[in-house]
Design an enzyme around this catalytic site. Sequence first.
Site, PDB file in Angstrom:
ATOM      1  N   SER A 545       0.843  -1.186   0.000  1.00 51.81           N
ATOM      2  CA  SER A 545       0.000   0.000   0.000  1.00 51.81           C
ATOM      3  C   SER A 545       0.888   1.248   0.000  1.00 51.81           C
ATOM      4  O   SER A 545       1.662   1.440  -0.924  1.00 51.81           O
ATOM      5  CB  SER A 545      -0.957  -0.037   1.192  1.00 51.81           C
ATOM      6  OG  SER A 545      -2.015   0.871   1.030  1.00 51.81           O
ATOM      7  N   ASP A 631      -9.895  -3.885  -5.335  1.00 53.86           N
ATOM      8  CA  ASP A 631      -9.309  -3.067  -4.279  1.00 53.86           C
ATOM      9  C   ASP A 631      -9.861  -1.645  -4.343  1.00 53.86           C
ATOM     10  O   ASP A 631      -9.638  -0.940  -5.323  1.00 53.86           O
ATOM     11  CB  ASP A 631      -7.789  -3.051  -4.446  1.00 53.86           C
ATOM     12  CG  ASP A 631      -7.070  -2.405  -3.270  1.00 53.86           C
ATOM     13  OD1 ASP A 631      -7.730  -1.732  -2.458  1.00 53.86           O
ATOM     14  OD2 ASP A 631      -5.844  -2.564  -3.180  1.00 53.86           O
ATOM     15  N   HIS A 666      -7.770  -5.289  -1.296  1.00 51.73           N
ATOM     16  CA  HIS A 666      -6.537  -4.705  -0.788  1.00 51.73           C
ATOM     17  C   HIS A 666      -5.690  -5.687   0.007  1.00 51.73           C
ATOM     18  O   HIS A 666      -4.472  -5.617  -0.005  1.00 51.73           O
ATOM     19  CB  HIS A 666      -6.884  -3.495   0.083  1.00 51.73           C
ATOM     20  CG  HIS A 666      -5.743  -2.570   0.332  1.00 51.73           C
ATOM     21  ND1 HIS A 666      -5.107  -1.880  -0.678  1.00 51.73           N
ATOM     22  CD2 HIS A 666      -5.115  -2.210   1.482  1.00 51.73           C
ATOM     23  CE1 HIS A 666      -4.143  -1.134  -0.165  1.00 51.73           C
ATOM     24  NE2 HIS A 666      -4.131  -1.316   1.136  1.00 51.73           N
TER      25      HIS A 666
END
Length: 693
Positions: A545, A631, A666
């Site tokens: 991320s 995501d 995610h």
Amino acid sequence: MTDMPKPPVAEQRDYSFTRHGITVEDPYAWLRDEGYPVVDDEDVLAYLNEENAYFEAWKKPREEEIEALFEEMKARIKEDDKGVPVKNGDYVYWSEFAPGTQYRLWYRKKADGTASDVTPDNGTLIYDENKEAEGHEYFRLGGYEVSPDATKAIVLTDRNGSERYTIEVIDIASGEVLETVSDTALGSPEWDKAGTGFFYTVANENWRTYEAFYHPLGADPDKDRLVFEETENQAFTVSLGKSTDENYIFLSTGENSSNEYYFIPADQPEAKPQLIMRRRPDIQYSVDASHGKFWIVTNDNHVNFRLAQADPADAQKWHTVIPGSDTFYLEDIDAHRDHLLVSGRLDGLDQLYLRDYDSGEMTRIPFEEAAYTAGFAGMADYAPDQYRIGYSSMVTPNTVYDYDPDTQQFTTLKVQEIPSGYDPEKYTVDRLMVDARDGAKVPVSIVRRKDHELDGSGRLFIYGYGAYGSAIPPYFSTARLSLVDRGYAYAIAHIRGGDDLGYQWFLDGKLKKRTNTFNDFVDVTRGLIEAGYAKEGMVAAQGGSAGGELMGAIVNQAPELYGAIVADVPFVDVLNTMLDDTLPLTPGEWNEWGNPITDPEAFEYILSYSPYDNVKAQDYPPMLITGGLNDPRVTYWEPAKWAARLRATKTDDNPLFLKINMGAGHGGKSGRWNSLYETAEAYSFVLDQVGAE
């Protein structure tokens, strides 16, 4: 790589935009499907499938090694592992895994008898995640809130990784679904005191929670009462909570640097929310309640926060209880009946205190290791006799204690079992302070085998994140042993952007100081190489991320240092994302990265470091890049565009792989074994590129 097919080549299509007098070329902009969140563009899907096939071609001859790594890591996990029971009212609740299963079983029993009675045979199964996951590529239980009378529960589930949850109310005795309230929920619902209804928040089409509703049980959800709506600031999101004494529902609205709280008496769900303190720029606060008082943690007069007290009848008059400190970073409090539980950090290490309400005396709970992570956990009751603590270090498995405030003694409730065996005496932990280029001292926590000599002959794996004030503690991991036992020192770089050394440490890695984060990681790498942990090029790094953005920045800056990079769901197309206020997170992120739409300086600064925009004609290390089609946080096209530009621009023949999970979001694949298998894939890639002893 000699037997590999040719890597996919994404078409470059002319596209550019001009903002603040600067023109930016973006030849891979077409990889964003215009119909997103629906992705059905044939060209886009064809490219993603080609990339996945290319990754599978690399993986195929290594399946035996990946499977061996997976089985090795799996053997360290107790298949029928059980959580420590938590008392809540008249029951104790716990979860456990059955052997071979991916998901948890949730049980409860009456809070009588002894710990040995807490078994499935003596309890009632109230939710089976495995059953609910059947037929779904992805499943995640997002929340489970039992009603005050303990007869019902609110259950939140996500079955595609989009983080839009379905709210169902179930009857605990029968498991029957009594009603479905929403299929776009996000956040934690909260029951009113009587259990006649509950508050909840939903995600809009842009995955933002602007509204909170109240649902009376059995009523038409389409007619649920709107309790609160955020109308002033599109960057703010709405969330819910309940005080420890269960007398108040708290409703907060804010982003990562400013917020405000409202309260509703839990026994008056129809009441209008009452403001505690008006939002102010760069001021944050959080609230709990006990003994008829609000207890407020805020940075209104000190960067490391203070603790204040207020009367609910005069909620905006705050009185300092614990002043802000230049050395102690106050993170959180829990207001239980007998003590305020105070959590913070000193010199980067977790500190836990019990504060007596009458005397104000603070009792520190002691821990002996030089580097560890600890926190209060798992107490649903307002007035427990003992306080539950979770603890681990890079060599100490996860341990759950109860701490008796009267005797100041620990009772060990659970130590993480490692069925295949684990000898902590084989390992050692180093805690270093590495000099950054601007003079800052960056902490690093490292675990290695004691026979790992610091003469440059070993290998090094470095993990980093560095954003949103999220510290990465020196925690225990069974999976990482597969690297450490193969000659790797495993390091966690506590770089700026996290709040590892206090809130200022976070502020020094955001907005116009963002590049400190990337520089810290590169400087830590160089410092550990100088200290003999490995030689240049024998270092692997991983981040996900915002940590994936970190990976993108460091390989643009110092690619020669690294022999392998794993970038998970990487936030690498920073400029384009921050320019698009229709994306789920963008408005709420401007206080972290800057707003390039309105601020020319922010535009130029983000453009100067955005990994996608700074790919250059140079040699890059071998890279494994992952993403998720569903995501909502880092959209799939960010890793896809970055991989395409890297492959078209870099001057080396090093492997580069893009793996997009077509049915996940995610967090990658769901289920404990599926997730672990992805870790085995990543470690196999590292071992393939950097080697092992």
